[in-house]
Structure formats: C-alpha cells, structure tokens
Design a protein around this motif. Structure first.
Motif, mmCIF file in Angstrom:
data_model
loop_
_atom_site.group_PDB
_atom_site.id
_atom_site.type_symbol
_atom_site.label_atom_id
_atom_site.label_comp_id
_atom_site.label_asym_id
_atom_site.label_seq_id
_atom_site.Cartn_x
_atom_site.Cartn_y
_atom_site.Cartn_z
ATOM 1 N N ARG A 147 0.859 -1.184 0.000
ATOM 2 C CA ARG A 147 0.000 0.000 0.000
ATOM 3 C C ARG A 147 0.890 1.227 0.000
ATOM 4 N NH1 ARG A 147 -3.991 1.154 5.092
ATOM 5 N NH2 ARG A 147 -1.963 1.267 6.141
ATOM 6 N N VAL A 148 0.368 2.342 -0.531
ATOM 7 C CA VAL A 148 1.063 3.625 -0.464
ATOM 8 C C VAL A 148 0.089 4.673 0.050
ATOM 9 C CG1 VAL A 148 2.338 5.399 -1.724
ATOM 10 C CG2 VAL A 148 2.583 3.000 -2.386
ATOM 11 N N LEU A 149 0.511 5.395 1.080
ATOM 12 C CA LEU A 149 -0.311 6.436 1.688
ATOM 13 C C LEU A 149 0.298 7.803 1.443
ATOM 14 C CD1 LEU A 149 -1.124 4.818 5.169
ATOM 15 C CD2 LEU A 149 -2.535 4.797 3.093
ATOM 16 N N ASN A 150 -0.548 8.831 1.528
ATOM 17 C CA ASN A 150 -0.124 10.224 1.400
ATOM 18 C C ASN A 150 -0.636 10.994 2.604
ATOM 19 O OD1 ASN A 150 0.560 12.828 0.587
ATOM 20 N ND2 ASN A 150 -1.199 13.023 -0.784
ATOM 21 N N PHE A 151 0.274 11.741 3.241
ATOM 22 C CA PHE A 151 -0.083 12.577 4.384
ATOM 23 C C PHE A 151 0.232 14.034 4.033
ATOM 24 C CE2 PHE A 151 1.111 8.402 5.948
ATOM 25 C CZ PHE A 151 0.078 8.075 6.818
ATOM 26 N N PRO A 152 -0.744 14.774 3.508
ATOM 27 C CA PRO A 152 -0.484 16.182 3.181
ATOM 28 C C PRO A 152 -0.172 16.974 4.452
ATOM 29 C CG PRO A 152 -2.527 15.395 2.175
ATOM 30 C CD PRO A 152 -2.109 14.362 3.166
ATOM 31 N N ALA A 153 0.738 17.918 4.332
ATOM 32 C CA ALA A 153 1.088 18.799 5.445
ATOM 33 C C ALA A 153 1.442 18.013 6.700
ATOM 34 C CB ALA A 153 -0.045 19.783 5.730
ATOM 35 N N ALA A 154 2.202 16.922 6.528
ATOM 36 C CA ALA A 154 2.526 16.064 7.667
ATOM 37 C C ALA A 154 3.298 16.814 8.740
ATOM 38 C CB ALA A 154 3.332 14.856 7.192
ATOM 39 N N GLU A 155 4.145 17.754 8.340
ATOM 40 C CA GLU A 155 4.905 18.511 9.334
ATOM 41 C C GLU A 155 3.998 19.374 10.205
ATOM 42 O OE1 GLU A 155 9.240 19.814 8.285
ATOM 43 O OE2 GLU A 155 8.022 20.093 6.499
ATOM 44 N N PHE A 156 2.827 19.699 9.710
ATOM 45 C CA PHE A 156 1.876 20.498 10.480
ATOM 46 C C PHE A 156 0.993 19.612 11.350
ATOM 47 C CE2 PHE A 156 -2.449 22.250 10.822
ATOM 48 C CZ PHE A 156 -2.193 23.427 11.507
ATOM 49 N N PHE A 157 0.536 18.483 10.808
ATOM 50 C CA PHE A 157 -0.441 17.649 11.502
ATOM 51 C C PHE A 157 0.166 16.661 12.489
ATOM 52 C CE2 PHE A 157 -3.182 18.701 7.763
ATOM 53 C CZ PHE A 157 -4.273 19.208 8.465
ATOM 54 N N TYR A 158 1.465 16.383 12.401
ATOM 55 C CA TYR A 158 2.023 15.264 13.154
ATOM 56 C C TYR A 158 1.945 15.445 14.662
ATOM 57 C CZ TYR A 158 6.403 17.324 14.882
ATOM 58 O OH TYR A 158 7.332 18.064 15.572
ATOM 59 N N GLU A 159 1.776 16.676 15.128
ATOM 60 C CA GLU A 159 1.684 16.917 16.568
ATOM 61 C C GLU A 159 0.409 16.332 17.162
ATOM 62 O OE1 GLU A 159 4.105 17.831 18.235
ATOM 63 O OE2 GLU A 159 5.059 19.692 17.608
ATOM 64 N N SER A 160 -0.570 16.052 16.336
ATOM 65 C CA SER A 160 -1.834 15.472 16.793
ATOM 66 C C SER A 160 -1.884 13.990 16.432
ATOM 67 C CB SER A 160 -3.011 16.188 16.119
ATOM 68 O OG SER A 160 -4.216 15.484 16.314
ATOM 69 N N PRO A 161 -2.571 13.172 17.240
ATOM 70 C CA PRO A 161 -2.744 11.767 16.844
ATOM 71 C C PRO A 161 -3.502 11.618 15.532
ATOM 72 C CG PRO A 161 -3.264 12.067 19.159
ATOM 73 C CD PRO A 161 -3.126 13.437 18.569
ATOM 74 N N ASP A 162 -4.400 12.550 15.237
ATOM 75 C CA ASP A 162 -5.161 12.511 13.989
ATOM 76 C C ASP A 162 -4.476 13.373 12.939
ATOM 77 O OD1 ASP A 162 -7.113 10.824 15.000
ATOM 78 O OD2 ASP A 162 -8.371 12.468 15.694
ATOM 79 N N VAL A 163 -4.211 12.779 11.785
ATOM 80 C CA VAL A 163 -3.519 13.462 10.697
ATOM 81 C C VAL A 163 -4.306 13.269 9.407
ATOM 82 C CG1 VAL A 163 -1.252 13.146 11.764
ATOM 83 C CG2 VAL A 163 -2.115 11.430 10.159
ATOM 84 N N ALA A 164 -4.189 14.216 8.499
ATOM 85 C CA ALA A 164 -4.799 14.039 7.180
ATOM 86 C C ALA A 164 -4.076 12.906 6.461
ATOM 87 C CB ALA A 164 -4.706 15.329 6.377
ATOM 88 N N ALA A 165 -4.824 11.909 5.987
ATOM 89 C CA ALA A 165 -4.223 10.719 5.383
ATOM 90 C C ALA A 165 -5.085 10.204 4.247
ATOM 91 C CB ALA A 165 -4.036 9.626 6.437
ATOM 92 N N PHE A 166 -4.452 9.801 3.149
ATOM 93 C CA PHE A 166 -5.177 9.334 1.968
ATOM 94 C C PHE A 166 -4.424 8.172 1.319
ATOM 95 C CE2 PHE A 166 -5.967 13.796 2.652
ATOM 96 C CZ PHE A 166 -7.347 13.911 2.556
ATOM 97 N N GLU A 167 -5.146 7.269 0.689
ATOM 98 C CA GLU A 167 -4.544 6.175 -0.056
ATOM 99 C C GLU A 167 -4.164 6.646 -1.460
ATOM 100 O OE1 GLU A 167 -6.143 1.880 1.342
ATOM 101 O OE2 GLU A 167 -7.648 3.149 0.402
ATOM 102 N N VAL A 168 -2.907 6.456 -1.803
ATOM 103 C CA VAL A 168 -2.445 6.696 -3.169
ATOM 104 C C VAL A 168 -2.569 5.410 -3.979
ATOM 105 C CG1 VAL A 168 -0.454 7.351 -4.586
ATOM 106 C CG2 VAL A 168 -0.883 8.520 -2.418
ATOM 107 N N ILE A 169 -2.117 4.307 -3.379
ATOM 108 C CA ILE A 169 -2.329 2.975 -3.934
ATOM 109 C C ILE A 169 -2.948 2.142 -2.823
ATOM 110 C CG2 ILE A 169 -1.244 0.909 -4.911
ATOM 111 C CD1 ILE A 169 0.927 2.680 -6.057
ATOM 112 N N LYS A 170 -4.121 1.615 -3.063
ATOM 113 C CA LYS A 170 -4.878 0.924 -2.030
ATOM 114 C C LYS A 170 -4.198 -0.374 -1.597
ATOM 115 C CE LYS A 170 -9.397 2.733 -3.426
ATOM 116 N NZ LYS A 170 -10.779 2.372 -3.879
ATOM 117 N N GLN A 171 -4.556 -0.807 -0.386
ATOM 118 C CA GLN A 171 -4.051 -2.070 0.125
ATOM 119 C C GLN A 171 -4.350 -3.197 -0.861
ATOM 120 O OE1 GLN A 171 -2.247 -2.841 2.808
ATOM 121 N NE2 GLN A 171 -2.275 -5.011 2.293
ATOM 122 N N GLY A 172 -3.315 -3.993 -1.195
ATOM 123 C CA GLY A 172 -3.474 -5.110 -2.111
ATOM 124 C C GLY A 172 -3.330 -4.760 -3.572
ATOM 125 N N GLU A 173 -3.006 -3.487 -3.893
ATOM 126 C CA GLU A 173 -2.894 -3.079 -5.288
ATOM 127 C C GLU A 173 -1.502 -2.609 -5.680
ATOM 128 O OE1 GLU A 173 -5.977 -0.334 -6.339
ATOM 129 O OE2 GLU A 173 -7.594 -1.664 -5.663
#
Length: 420
Positions: A147-173
């Motif tokens: 799988r491949v994930l994308n975390f936009p603005a990770a340097e901004f969101f990482y301080e929180s347990p909840d972060v913006a996260a999206f699948e670039v390539i889904k699990q199993g693909e």
C-alpha cells in the motif's frame, strides 16, 4: 541491549491484538482521517532519549572511524529505525520500520539532538512501513508492503494523533496479494524531477522461477515503478532488479541512481553488490540472468540474457547489503563531497566473515565514472560481532548527515568542523 531498549520505552500503553482486527480498525480510521474526522485516538507512544541505553550507543560511537574533521554523535533513540524522510521545513524527520511503526523525530531547540521521538498517526495499522519520502510541497508519502499512503502537510499535523491521510495505492494493489511475502518487502520511494512518485518493488525470492517472469514483468516486481502523485498512470520504469532498498535522483542530471542487493548462496566473495545508474525508462539491469555485476546465476546460466543489460556503475563488496543512498547537496562538508553519493551498507547476514555495516561515499568524476570508498566504519568489532547496522542516510538542512541503524535502534548525526 534489547532489554534496555524495552525499558527505554516510557509513557506508553502497548496493546496486543489480532492482526486482522487491528488492520480493519486501522482501515476504518483511515477512512475517517481521509474525511478529516476524528478517530478518538488520544495517546502517543514516546521513546525515552536518555539513560543507560543511550549511553551504550554513545560508547559504540567512540570506535567509529571517519575522515579528519568529521564526528559522529547520537541524534535519537529510535527503535527499529529504517528509512528516513526529513521534512522540507526542517521541523521533523519521519522514520519507517520493517514492523508496524512510523516514528516522528523532533529537535525542538535545534541543538542537533532530538528532544522527542513518538509514533506517527497512531490510529492507523501499518504493515512494513519502511519507506517514507517527501514531495517538495510537503506531502509525506509512505510506501508499505502492499500500500502507499499520502499525508499532506505532515509537518503540520504530526503533533496530533489525527492526521490528514489518503490512499495513493490501495491495500493489495501495489503488488499482487498472492505475492506478499516476509522476504524483500521493504519498499522505498522518491519523487522524481518529473513530479512522479517512484517506488522500488523487491521480488521475494533469492532467484525466482521462470514461471514468475510474466507476472513480475507486468507488475514491476523486481524493478522500480512510477505513478502520478495521485497514484494514477502506473508504469514500470526499470526492471532486472533483485531487491533495491535505496534510490535518489542526481540533482545535476536528473538521472536515477539506486542500490541493489544481490544473490545469496554463491560464495563469500561473489556476486558483487550494486550501485546502478538509470538514464532512461525501460532499462534492464540484468537480474535474474545475472546475480550481481557480470556473475551469472546458476539457475539461469543456460538462458540467453537480454542484449541490452545495463551493468552497475559501481560493484560493491559482495554481501555487504547496500541499502539507503542519497546525493549530498549541503554546504557543511568540504567541497570534495558536493554531489557525492552517501550510502549505507547494512552488513552481511550469511558471509563467513562479516562485511559491511558502514557508510560509503561514491564520487562521480567529470566523465561520469563512479568510485566508492568507506566513509564511516567500525560497527563490526574484533569478534566479528555487529554493534550496529546502518540502513539509510539523510541530510539535515544544516548540511549534516543522519544515519539510521535498525540493530541499535538509533539515528546518528555526522557533522564536520574544519580542523584547527
């Protein structure tokens, strides 16, 4: 040392669960994060940075040999530290593992020693999240086993347990699910000059059977693929690669360079490891006909190899396990290192006398010829025992070099001061 590491993990709650259930929960949380919804996760796992364990690592570093003017220090205690991605803003370094954790490493007071190490996106279930990489505009990509994930603005969101996260390539693909393996599953990624996402896909065998060829060629297993930033327009960029776990683009030419781990079981001194240079899409680097360099594999010795095989730019020490690499672009090191390649040798696992466990430097001359030599070494002691196993190299904004070590569970910082 491992017991000491366990004691170094403080302020955390470790819950053992059924993997399938944990992944399902993580997938549900991923859907929430993709919709900018809260998951209810509130706790981080923090790693203690002081104590006896850190002191033991510092003692090991006293034996590391470097060129004059260089020094190596402990930057952070990071369990199972593998590949690293330094944030474009220099705020945080993300560190992958071959297990189920991604760590965020922060030096808040900029004294070049980490103040805080904690898990990243703790509500998600990761599977071999070895390969983080950043785009120039601050998107963190994470290449997992399948799988491949994308975390936009990770340097901004990482301080929180909840972060913006999206699948670039889904699990199993990313690869066919039936080809998932415990072997050669550590992916790495990078963003090319074309803005596309490049991902290495090591094939799972020492040498694959011929009946795997068509499937692997189609998917790019045993090669490097590239996709658009959103995961679309997948294509195989390079093939004939056994298991690459390190790549970078030459900032001067835009060409892709990558390491490759070569065939086991052929003897202590063959075949050589490889540092390869790709100049165009569609090149074949010789595996499985060649086990490393020009050494033919026993399994394919009677088969005709492709006529246009590209042989390595540098043949490395056999079985030294060349992994992460990068071009040096900083200004801290002497001018002779500008544009050079730094790479990590993880060390041999089955050689009679261990080799590797060091950082190499490769210089490329005006005619494009490359030559490598040791830069930092000493992680194998007089008994042939590993005191550390370097995995990856990365550059901080000040031009110093980070080196990850998954045996010691640490990141080191190599800096330079002109001798007086």
């Amino acid at each position: 040392m491992r017991r000491s590491m366990a004691r170094a993990l403080l302020g955390c709650t470790i819950v053992a669960g059924i993997p399938g259930i944990a992944f399902a929960q993580g997938q549900g949380n991923l859907e929430k994060l993709s919709g900018f919804k809260k998951t209810g996760t509130t706790d981080f796992e923090y790693v203690e940075q002081g104590g006896d364990y850190a002191d033991g690592i510092r003692k090991t570093l006293q034996r590391i040999k470097l060129p004059e003017g260089f020094r190596i220090d402990l930057y952070a205690v990071v369990p199972d530290a593998r590949h690293m991605a330094v944030g474009p803003q220099g705020v945080v370094t993300f560190v992958g593992t071959r297990k189920n954790k991604v760590w965020s490493v922060t030096d808040r007071n900029k004294d070049r020693v980490a103040d805080e190490v904690k898990d990243f996106a703790p509500s998600l279930a990761f599977s071999v999240p070895n390969g983080p990489c950043f785009s120039r505009d601050g998107n963190l990509y994470l290449a997992e086993q399948n799988r491949v994930l994308n975390f936009p603005a990770a340097e901004f969101f990482y301080e929180s347990p909840d972060v913006a996260a999206f699948e670039v390539i889904k699990q199993g693909e990313l690869i066919p699910p039936e080809e998932e393996s415990y072997n050669h599953t550590a992916r790495v990624c990078d963003i090319g000059p074309d803005g596309k996402l490049y991902i290495t896909l090591g094939q799972p065998f020492n040498v694959p059977a011929p009946e795997k060829a068509e499937l692997y060629t189609t998917w790019g297993l045993g090669g490097i693929i590239r996709v658009d930033a959103d995961g679309k327009n997948r294509e195989v960029y390079a093939s004939g690669i056994r298991n690459s776990v390190g790549m970078d683009f030459d900032p001067a030419t835009g060409d892709l360079w990558f390491t490759d781990n070569q065939v086991d079981g052929m003897g202590d001194d063959i075949p050589p490891g490889e540092l390869n240079h790709a100049t165009a899409q569609g090149q074949n680097f010789g595996f499985p006909w060649y086990g490393g360099g020009s050494v033919r594999t026993n399994e394919y010795k009677n088969d005709e190899p492709p006529a246009d095989v590209v042989f390595p730019a540098v043949e490395m020490t056999a079985h030294a396990a060349d992994l992460g690499m990068m071009f040096y672009t900083g200004n801290q090191f002497p001018a002779e290192y500008k544009g050079a390649i730094f790479s990590a040798q993880h060390g041999s696992w089955n050689r009679t006398t261990p080799v590797g466990a060091r950082v190499m430097v490769t210089r490329i001359d005006a005619e494009g010829k490359a030559s490598a030599e040791p830069f930092a070494e000493g992680w194998i002691d007089e008994n042939g025992e590993y005191l550390g196993r370097p995995v990856d190299v990365a550059q901080l904004r000040d031009g110093s070099l980070l080196v990850s070590d998954d045996l010691a569970g640490a990141i080191y910082r190599i800096s330079y001061s002109k001798p007086q």
